[in-house]
Design an enzyme around this catalytic site. Structure first.
Site, short mmCIF file in Angstrom:
data_model
loop_
_atom_site.label_atom_id
_atom_site.label_comp_id
_atom_site.label_asym_id
_atom_site.label_seq_id
_atom_site.Cartn_x
_atom_site.Cartn_y
_atom_site.Cartn_z
N ASN A 128 0.86 -1.19 0.00
CA ASN A 128 0.00 0.00 0.00
C ASN A 128 0.89 1.24 0.00
OD1 ASN A 128 -1.87 2.03 0.50
ND2 ASN A 128 -2.08 1.54 2.68
N LYS B 212 0.02 4.28 -0.11
CA LYS B 212 -0.65 5.45 0.48
C LYS B 212 -0.53 6.63 -0.49
CE LYS B 212 0.72 3.66 4.94
NZ LYS B 212 0.30 3.70 6.32
N HIS C 79 -9.46 0.82 5.39
CA HIS C 79 -8.14 1.09 5.96
C HIS C 79 -8.31 2.07 7.13
CE1 HIS C 79 -4.01 2.43 6.42
NE2 HIS C 79 -3.65 1.33 5.77
N GLU D 202 -6.71 4.54 7.99
CA GLU D 202 -6.56 5.96 7.63
C GLU D 202 -7.83 6.50 6.98
OE1 GLU D 202 -2.84 5.54 5.53
OE2 GLU D 202 -1.91 4.93 7.43
N GLU E 283 -4.91 -5.28 10.77
CA GLU E 283 -3.94 -4.21 10.97
C GLU E 283 -4.23 -3.49 12.28
OE1 GLU E 283 -2.06 -2.90 7.04
OE2 GLU E 283 -3.83 -1.69 7.32
N GLY F 271 2.51 2.22 10.74
CA GLY F 271 3.41 3.35 10.59
C GLY F 271 4.11 3.75 11.88
N SER G 86 3.75 -2.06 10.29
CA SER G 86 5.20 -2.01 10.46
C SER G 86 5.90 -3.31 10.04
CB SER G 86 5.56 -1.62 11.90
OG SER G 86 5.05 -0.33 12.21
C1 PEP Z 1 -0.60 0.18 5.92
O1 PEP Z 1 -0.55 1.26 5.36
O2 PEP Z 1 -1.56 -0.56 5.74
C2 PEP Z 1 0.51 -0.21 6.81
C3 PEP Z 1 0.45 -1.38 7.40
O3 PEP Z 1 1.54 0.67 6.95
P1 PEP Z 1 3.01 0.38 7.59
O4 PEP Z 1 3.51 -0.91 6.97
O5 PEP Z 1 3.83 1.55 7.17
O6 PEP Z 1 2.83 0.25 9.06
#
Ligand code: PEP
Length: 258
Positions: free
Chosen positions: A7, A9, A99, A101, A169, A175, A215
């Site tokens: 992803n 973003k 997601h 976000e 997640e 992040g 992460s």
């Molecule tokens: C994500 O954007 O779904 C995500 C898991 O980000 P990151 O790997 O940067 O934590």
């Protein structure tokens, strides 16, 4: 088949997107990656999709294309929205819905997530439904309660035969550089699979891919993929570095030590 999804973003314009996909393709070719063994998908911003689609087709690259969001509506007076019909025309295979976000930054609740998942499925694509608890949820209700409720709401309106992917997640891990442990991911993914079995039967539960996200990096990916109920990873930040993402895709080398 395991699935590693990147992803991006809101990063990379369409020219940068082409450069990243080319580098990733070279890197995976160098290591003779078998796309029949581990599926790889990239989720660029909307404005990059056509360029990436054209590149994948021209160079016959086996990467799957994903979109980061979608409108719950198929057409009409919804200024700024992007229809699942348009995404399907671009050979998009996966669409992220729910997601964190979007849930937290745009106030998208379970009803919108469910409508989006349905729009994706009815256009022949696969919704990648993100679920996960915040740090406060974790403290108050434990890890699994919120993801289970989000799962149930998101698949309620899906046609019974629709394929879907669940990305677990934990919001606190996204992040943050503070990933969940492999055991934490396994615990919640096992609970999610059990709930899918209750709702859709054992066959669908066995076939549905459950990803861990939050992460993920090349140093920790193998630990997740070793777990019985983790079938892949949703990678954010680390998917913007072609070398690092390529190492993540090759998680089997870390798992087997080969
Ligand atoms: C994500 O954007 O779904 C995500 C898991 O980000 P990151 O790997 O940067 O934590």
């Amino acid at each position: 088949m395991p699935l590693i999804a990147g992803n991006w973003k809101m990063n990379l314009d369409h020219l940068q997107a082409i450069a990243l996909v080319q580098k990733l393709a070279w890197s995976l070719k160098d290591v003779k990656h078998d796309f029949g063994d581990v599926e790889v998908a990239v989720f660029p911003p909307f404005t990059d999709l056509r360029s990436v689609q054209t590149l994948l087709a021209a160079d016959k690259l086996s990467l799957a294309l994903g979109a980061q969001d979608v409108s719950p509506h198929l057409s009409g007076a919804y200024t700024g929205d992007i229809s699942a019909q348009f995404l399907s025309k671009l050979d998009t295979r996966y669409v992220l819905v729910g997601h964190s976000e979007r849930r937290h930054g745009h106030g998208e609740g379970d009803d919108i997530v469910a409508a989006k998942a349905k729009a994706v499925a009815t256009q022949g694509m696969v919704p990648m439904i993100c679920v996960g608890e915040t740090a406060a949820d974790l403290e108050e209700q434990g890890a699994a309660a919120v993801p289970l409720a989000q799962l149930e709401a998101a698949i309620a309106a899906l046609p019974k035969d629709a394929e879907f992917v669940i990305a677990y997640e934990p919001v606190w891990a996204i992040g943050s550089g503070e990933p969940a442990t492999a055991e934490q991911a396994e615990q919640v993914c096992a609970a999610l699979r059990a709930r899918i079995a209750e709702l859709r039967g054992a066959k669908v539960a066995a076939e549905t891919r459950l990803l861990y996200g939050g992460s993920v990096a090349s140093q920790n990916v193998a630990g997740y993929l070793r777990q019985a109920n983790v079938d892949g990873a949703l990678v954010g930040g680390a998917s913007l570095d072609s070398q690092e993402f390529s190492r993540i895709v090759q998680f089997k080398k870390h798992v087997t030590g080969a």
